[in-house]
Motif scaffolding. Structure first.
Motif, PDB file in Angstrom:
ATOM      1  N   PRO A   1     101.956  -4.525 -24.074  1.00 17.02           N
ATOM      2  CA  PRO A   1     102.455  -5.300 -22.925  1.00 17.02           C
ATOM      3  C   PRO A   1     103.850  -4.867 -22.496  1.00 17.02           C
TER       4      PRO A   1
ATOM      5  N   SER B   1     106.386 -10.492 -20.932  1.00 18.50           N
ATOM      6  CA  SER B   1     105.586 -11.045 -22.028  1.00 18.50           C
ATOM      7  C   SER B   1     106.457 -11.676 -23.114  1.00 18.50           C
TER       8      SER B   1
ATOM      9  N   GLU C   1      95.341  -5.991 -27.792  1.00 21.31           N
ATOM     10  CA  GLU C   1      96.639  -6.158 -27.141  1.00 21.31           C
ATOM     11  C   GLU C   1      97.676  -6.276 -28.244  1.00 21.31           C
TER      12      GLU C   1
ATOM     13  N   LEU D   1      97.484  -9.009 -20.816  1.00 20.22           N
ATOM     14  CA  LEU D   1      96.690  -7.795 -20.642  1.00 20.22           C
ATOM     15  C   LEU D   1      95.225  -8.049 -20.980  1.00 20.22           C
TER      16      LEU D   1
END
Length: 317
Positions: free
Chosen positions: A9, A13, A275, A282
């Motif tokens: 990410p 985030s 992720e 994502l």
């Protein structure tokens, strides 16, 4: 068969305490990464990531290295569990973590570049305050036309990211982004969501910092990828050190092509996505782009345990 893609990410985030579950499981990684980063950067990054305040953590010069480090700690932890990627990609800032995962960059060099990137973007934002928002419910071509119409009336706003079907990111000057958001809602967008990334990422407003950042890229050692790597700038494979440098330089002012990157990962044989790092944005985007893909998260202790169990179960079959 590639099988598993690790995706990393980017800016936005971050959240206070995003590394707590990781260091509870692997406290040794605090020394390996965060304390080293504190010394290299000269800021209390480990404390800010763990304790905040959120206002300070959201500063791009802090949040960008913090997200990078949290993703790197997660990567180290996963590899320690025997979970390895067959291919990697990162969303915007996450591309730096992907380059480390692919052995293109040393993590300390990636940290220095990310810190400089955040500082340079902040200087632009000080001169021309910028904003970033996600437009939901309109296709990218329509959003791009709306941005062009707004910009023709004065100000800078651009379609700066293709995150997936029906989700386009816009960036630019604060007032122009606000006008484009209003135009998108009038045109039928279901929502316009301001993003924590802030700033004018991936827009022409950052052209003034390209030269200084390029000098830093040229001075940094890059290697050819050891693990297959897809760029979110081009949506295509990066196969050489030189291509990686070009991708990072272009990334400052080029839109993120996340839809293209996810499709390229799938075309390479990835049917499972992890992720790796804070948040689960994502994963949601990947489910929209590739509905049949299996998606795993790592952003808290429960998700990390579920991911480990899924891979352990698969290995045992």
């Amino acid at each position: 068969m590639i099988g598993t893609a690790f995706v990393f990410p980017g800016q936005g985030s971050q959240y206070v305490g995003m590394d707590s579950h990781l260091l509870a499981q692997r406290p040794d990684l605090a020394d390996a990464y965060y304390r080293t980063a504190d010394d290299l950067l000269g800021i209390p990054l480990s404390r800010l990531a763990r304790q905040g305040p959120a206002r300070d953590l959201d500063d791009p010069a802090v949040s960008q290295p913090a997200v990078l480090l949290t993703s790197l700690v997660t990567l180290d932890l996963l590899r320690g569990l025997g979970i390895e990627p067959g291919i990697v990609a990162g969303h915007s800032l996450g591309e730096y973590t992907a380059l480390v995962a692919a052995d293109v960059l040393e993590w300390t060099d990636a940290l220095a570049l990310v810190r400089l990137r955040g500082e340079l973007v902040a200087t632009v934002d000080d001169r021309v305050p910028g904003a970033t928002a996600a437009v939901l419910g309109l296709d990218r071509a329509r959003v791009a036309r709306l941005c062009a119409e707004v910009a023709a009336g004065g100000g800078t706003v651009e379609a700066s990211g293709d995150n997936g079907p029906g989700q386009t990111v816009i960036s630019g000057e604060v007032a122009a982004v606000a006008r484009a958001a209003a135009a998108a809602l009038t045109a039928g967008a279901s929502r316009v969501v301001p993003l924590k990334a802030g700033g004018s990422f991936h827009s022409r407003l950052l052209r003034g910092i390209e030269a200084e950042f390029t000098e830093a890229l040229i001075a940094t050692p890059f290697r050819d990828p050891v693990v297959p790597l897809v760029s979110s700038t081009t949506g295509a494979r990066i196969t050489t050190a030189a291509e990686a440098v070009v991708a990072l330089r272009s990334q400052l002012t080029s839109p993120v092509r996340w839809t293209g990157a996810v499709r390229a990962l799938g075309a390479a044989g990835a049917d499972r996505f992890v992720e790796v790092g804070p948040g689960r944005a994502l994963g949601g985007l990947i489910r929209r782009i590739a509905p049949d893909a299996r998606v795993h998260a790592t952003d808290n202790a429960r998700q990390l345990a579920l991911t480990q169990h899924a891979f352990t179960t698969t290995a045992a079959v």
